[in-house]
Enzyme design. Structure first.
Site, PDB file in Angstrom:
ATOM      1  N   GLU A 171       0.787  -1.107  -0.096  1.00 34.93           N
ATOM      2  CA  GLU A 171      -0.081   0.104   0.030  1.00 34.93           C
ATOM      3  C   GLU A 171       0.790   1.074  -0.218  1.00 34.93           C
ATOM      4  OE1 GLU A 171      -3.502   2.241   2.613  1.00 34.93           O
ATOM      5  OE2 GLU A 171      -2.620   0.319   3.306  1.00 34.93           O
ATOM      6  N   ARG A 215       5.810 -12.654   9.715  1.00 36.60           N
ATOM      7  CA  ARG A 215       6.472 -11.421   9.534  1.00 36.60           C
ATOM      8  C   ARG A 215       7.497 -11.080  10.196  1.00 36.60           C
ATOM      9  NH1 ARG A 215       2.631  -6.621  11.750  1.00 36.60           N
ATOM     10  NH2 ARG A 215       4.477  -5.312  11.348  1.00 36.60           N
ATOM     11  N   LYS A 272       4.765   0.646   9.891  1.00 31.19           N
ATOM     12  CA  LYS A 272       4.631   1.696   8.804  1.00 31.19           C
ATOM     13  C   LYS A 272       3.751   2.672   9.564  1.00 31.19           C
ATOM     14  CE  LYS A 272       4.055   0.791   4.734  1.00 31.19           C
ATOM     15  NZ  LYS A 272       3.046   0.593   3.362  1.00 31.19           N
TER      16      LYS A 272
END
Length: 338
Positions: free
Chosen positions: A57, A290, A300
């Site tokens: 994104e 992750r 983020k």
């Protein structure tokens, strides 16, 4: 063995057979994702094709955690003679900028990878996704709901208690179609209505309890489509179908999307049943852990707070765990690939 990140396997030892010249063992299939891809290739599930994708994104710069996903997705494609797409998940104009799109391109190439063909965008498919959503309403697979966000959360239930139906769940198809068109034209205020899939509010998986497909976002120009749209597809509606449109074979993502796996298949299977997809076999989602690092923030959202609060000198501050920050600090790309 396969290096971390799913890159090409390399032999780790040479064996002497019959006292002759040393010969190398055949490359091993390394991590469990590679084993899934190998099994699918052996069965001919996708006609011998392997296509992965990296779908960030564009709401910030990439960090070291993204490097793991980049290396895994591009590495699998390279190892099995396939391709990897770069697709921007640009479904939220409120937080997306062209600056982030440019930085993501630069970071992927700096790491040493090149995507197949031109980059893709979820916004490439906005028109198609809208038409499919209309067909869902016509088939009574979706409805426009006017509950507030707080009411929707209350009606959803919990992991231990079932949800309950919205009072708008049974509204006539024609009424939902009219409201959906008004959402598109910008005639309804932000937060006044959403489009929801009609699955089951008693489903054991809370993600499957009539998930949102579209929400209204007004007065937020999109980096690519400008003010064309006044509503945008949810991640769950856009992501799996973008994979299917691009004929991705293996959708590799992190573990937080594990509970979304069932919905990923549900949307794809229904659009396939409408004759809307041309893929030979539907993509499947596979999750991996992750990357986490001690004493380092790899979120983020939290990194953006540091930037916007003026606590660091931008996304490429050498103290930041972003790829641009690590590049500025002097890390070579090979160090991250390995």
């Amino acid at each position: 063995r396969a290096p971390a990140g799913g890159g090409a396997a390399v032999p780790v030892a040479a064996k002497r057979r019959g006292g002759g010249v040393a010969t190398l063992d055949a490359p091993e299939v390394g991590n469990f994702v590679e084993k899934i891809v190998e099994a699918d290739s052996g069965r001919g599930t996708y006609g011998g094709t392997v296509r992965t994708r990296f779908p960030p994104e564009p709401n910030g710069h990439l960090h070291i955690g993204h490097a793991k996903s980049i290396c895994l997705n591009f590495g699998i494609a390279k190892k099995f003679g396939g391709t990897c797409n770069l697709r921007f998940d640009d479904t939220n104009p409120a937080s997306e900028k062209q600056e982030y799109i440019d930085s993501i391109r630069e970071d992927v190439q700096w790491l040493g990878f090149q995507w197949d063909g031109p980059e893709h965008y979820a916004s490439d498919y906005f028109g198609t996704l809208y038409e499919w959503a209309e067909q869902f309403i016509e088939r009574d697979w979706a409805y426009v709901d006017e509950l507030s966000a707080e009411q929707m959360s209350e009606y959803r239930g919990s992991l231990t208690t079932p949800g309950k139906d919205s009072p708008y769940r049974g509204r006539p198809v024609a009424e939902s179609l009219e409201l959906f068109e008004r959402m598109r034209r910008g005639e309804l205020e932000q937060g006044a209505a959403v489009l929801r899939a009609k699955i089951s509010m008693q489903h054991r998986n809370v993600i499957m309890r009539d998930p949102v497909m579209y929400r209204i976002v007004k007065d937020q120009p999109h980096p690519r489509t400008g003010s064309t749209w006044n509503m945008y597809p949810s991640y769950d509606w856009a992501h799996g179908l973008s994979d299917a449109i691009e004929q991705v074979t293996h959708s590799v993502c992190t573990l937080e999307f594990n509970m979304h796996n069932e919905l990923y298949d549900w949307f794809n299977e229904r659009v396939l049943s409408m004759g809307g997809l041309e893929c030979k076999a539907l993509p499947r989602q596979h999750e991996f852990a992750r990357l986490e690092m001690t004493h380092i923030v790899v979120s983020k959202r939290k990194l953006r707070r540091l930037v916007e609060g003026g606590h660091v000198d931008g996304w490429d501050d050498p103290r930041m765990p972003t790829l641009s920050g690590m590049r500025r600090r002097g890390y070579p790309p090979v160090a991250l690939r390995k």
